[in-house]
Design a protein around this motif. Structure first.
Motif, PDB file in Angstrom:
ATOM      1  N   CYS A 107      34.797 -73.075  89.741  1.00 18.82           N
ATOM      2  CA  CYS A 107      34.346 -74.397  90.202  1.00 18.82           C
ATOM      3  C   CYS A 107      34.527 -75.464  89.137  1.00 18.82           C
ATOM      4  O   CYS A 107      34.171 -76.628  89.357  1.00 18.82           O
ATOM      5  CB  CYS A 107      32.884 -74.341  90.630  1.00 18.82           C
ATOM      6  N   ARG A 109      32.889 -76.033  86.597  1.00 18.68           N
ATOM      7  CA  ARG A 109      31.653 -76.492  85.967  1.00 18.68           C
ATOM      8  C   ARG A 109      31.740 -76.290  84.455  1.00 18.68           C
ATOM      9  O   ARG A 109      32.363 -75.354  83.973  1.00 18.68           O
ATOM     10  CB  ARG A 109      30.474 -75.689  86.530  1.00 18.68           C
ATOM     11  N   CYS A 150      30.736 -68.863  86.442  1.00 18.40           N
ATOM     12  CA  CYS A 150      29.379 -69.347  86.218  1.00 18.40           C
ATOM     13  C   CYS A 150      28.377 -68.657  87.137  1.00 18.40           C
ATOM     14  O   CYS A 150      28.750 -67.978  88.098  1.00 18.40           O
ATOM     15  CB  CYS A 150      29.301 -70.858  86.387  1.00 18.40           C
ATOM     16  N   GLU A 151      27.127 -68.879  86.848  1.00 19.96           N
ATOM     17  CA  GLU A 151      26.044 -68.236  87.602  1.00 19.96           C
ATOM     18  C   GLU A 151      26.167 -68.501  89.104  1.00 19.96           C
ATOM     19  O   GLU A 151      26.133 -67.579  89.912  1.00 19.96           O
ATOM     20  CB  GLU A 151      24.712 -68.770  87.078  1.00 19.96           C
ATOM     21  N   LYS A 152      26.331 -69.767  89.452  1.00 16.82           N
ATOM     22  CA  LYS A 152      26.368 -70.114  90.877  1.00 16.82           C
ATOM     23  C   LYS A 152      27.542 -69.450  91.590  1.00 16.82           C
ATOM     24  O   LYS A 152      27.404 -68.974  92.709  1.00 16.82           O
ATOM     25  CB  LYS A 152      26.462 -71.640  91.040  1.00 16.82           C
ATOM     26  N   CYS A 153      28.698 -69.434  90.932  1.00 14.79           N
ATOM     27  CA  CYS A 153      29.875 -68.836  91.561  1.00 14.79           C
ATOM     28  C   CYS A 153      29.734 -67.328  91.676  1.00 14.79           C
ATOM     29  O   CYS A 153      30.271 -66.721  92.607  1.00 14.79           O
ATOM     30  CB  CYS A 153      31.128 -69.211  90.793  1.00 14.79           C
ATOM     31  N   LYS A 155      26.999 -65.764  92.327  1.00 15.46           N
ATOM     32  CA  LYS A 155      26.120 -65.505  93.472  1.00 15.46           C
ATOM     33  C   LYS A 155      26.839 -65.661  94.797  1.00 15.46           C
ATOM     34  O   LYS A 155      26.520 -65.009  95.774  1.00 15.46           O
ATOM     35  CB  LYS A 155      24.916 -66.458  93.423  1.00 15.46           C
ATOM     36  N   LYS A 156      27.819 -66.547  94.814  1.00 15.06           N
ATOM     37  CA  LYS A 156      28.541 -66.824  96.061  1.00 15.06           C
ATOM     38  C   LYS A 156      29.396 -65.649  96.524  1.00 15.06           C
ATOM     39  O   LYS A 156      29.986 -65.691  97.588  1.00 15.06           O
ATOM     40  CB  LYS A 156      29.450 -68.049  95.894  1.00 15.06           C
TER      41      LYS A 156
END
Ligand SMILES: [Mn+2]
Ligand SMILES: [Mn+2]
Ligand SMILES: [Zn+2]
Ligand SMILES: [Zn+2]
Lengths: 157, 157
Positions: A107, A109, A150-153, A155-156
DNA sequence: AATGTTGATGAAAATCATTTTCATTAACAG
DNA sequence: CTGTTAATGAAAATGATTTTCATCAACATT
């Protein structure tokens, strides 16, 4: 003597003049924007932020000024992989302090970190000294970036 | 079991297939070129090198293949400041071994160094471990580059 | 080996960030 | 205040990379 309180000549005026560059409203606005910025701005970001207060400053001038600032080593130019260059004031200039980046390949980020920065800097100093001697290369700056997810990616997935 | 002697499936075929990609002549040619390369090639560089032996492979395919290779972490994509992306096989794939770069801000010359690489890697390992835990960020690769003025450019002044 | 599915490809067109051109403006030295 | 010349904006150009789309070919299946 440059002031830090907004009155009088800015800290960078001297260096600018010394290189034969003139001080203009556009350049002041661009530097101000970089000093206030809390993110990594693109040329267009800066143009947009300035445009209300200085409608006369064009995107071309933003590009030209940024090029000068990079050449003078007042600003870093980054490629974080999103198709446009990103700019950040070199540390020491204002609030910016020495840090490195984590870049998410998914992403784009950016996470700035200062953890372990002292160990890193210590090693870099040693390395710089050795390299500049061995290769007769004058080192001005460095970039350290870690790439990953990253963390968010994560989790996705 | 992949061979290393030019017969049988190449080392990367498995990974490619595993990701659902097909093996094509163009992709073979591009990987071969990267494996032989001793410099940091641009997409067009690769296209030109291939073009004689494989006139059917277009520049578009080179771009598309490189994008896949970068996503699969088989290839690094660099921005050395000369206006085009540069690609290099990730170490371990073939002859390439772990190294970092000195980048001349004046002439864009690149010097690869492995000096101090062990100290660097040791620190990087520690840093990676700490960062990935603190930010829950999965680190895949890193870039370290020193910017400055190379020997030749210093003499020109 | 022949076939079908679907990913891969090339050529040409489109994108779009950045640079260049050029006539006009304005910084600042004197 | 004036002259010199760097700086500027608007518009056009550039050029690397991406997208489109009709056609081809890899390879799983038969
Ligand atoms: Mn930063
Ligand atoms: Mn290299
Ligand atoms: Zn992410
Ligand atoms: Zn150089």
């Amino acid at each position: 003597m440059p002031r830090r309180d907004g009155t009088g000549p800015m800290w960078w005026h001297g260096r600018f003049r010394g290189c034969g560059y003139r001080i203009t409203a556009g350049r002041e606005a661009i530097l101000d924007t970089l000093m206030i910025a809390d993110k990594h701005l693109s040329a267009e970001d800066i143009y947009n932020k300035i445009h209300n207060a200085y409608p006369a400053v064009g995107l071309t001038t933003v590009y030209r000024t940024l090029e000068i600032l990079v050449t003078m080593n007042l600003v870093f130019k980054f490629d974080f992989g999103d198709g446009r260059a990103r700019y950040e004031l070199v540390e020491g200039s204002k609030k910016s302090h020495h840090h490195h980046h984590l870049v998410c390949k998914e992403c784009n980020r950016i996470i700035e970190y200062t953890d372990f920065i002292n160990d890193e800097i210590e090693l870099l100093k040693k390395t710089e000294k050795g390299l500049s001697k061995k290769y007769n290369f004058e080192i001005i700056s460095h970039i350290i970036q870690f790439y990953g997810i990253c963390e968010k990616c994560k989790k996705k997935r």
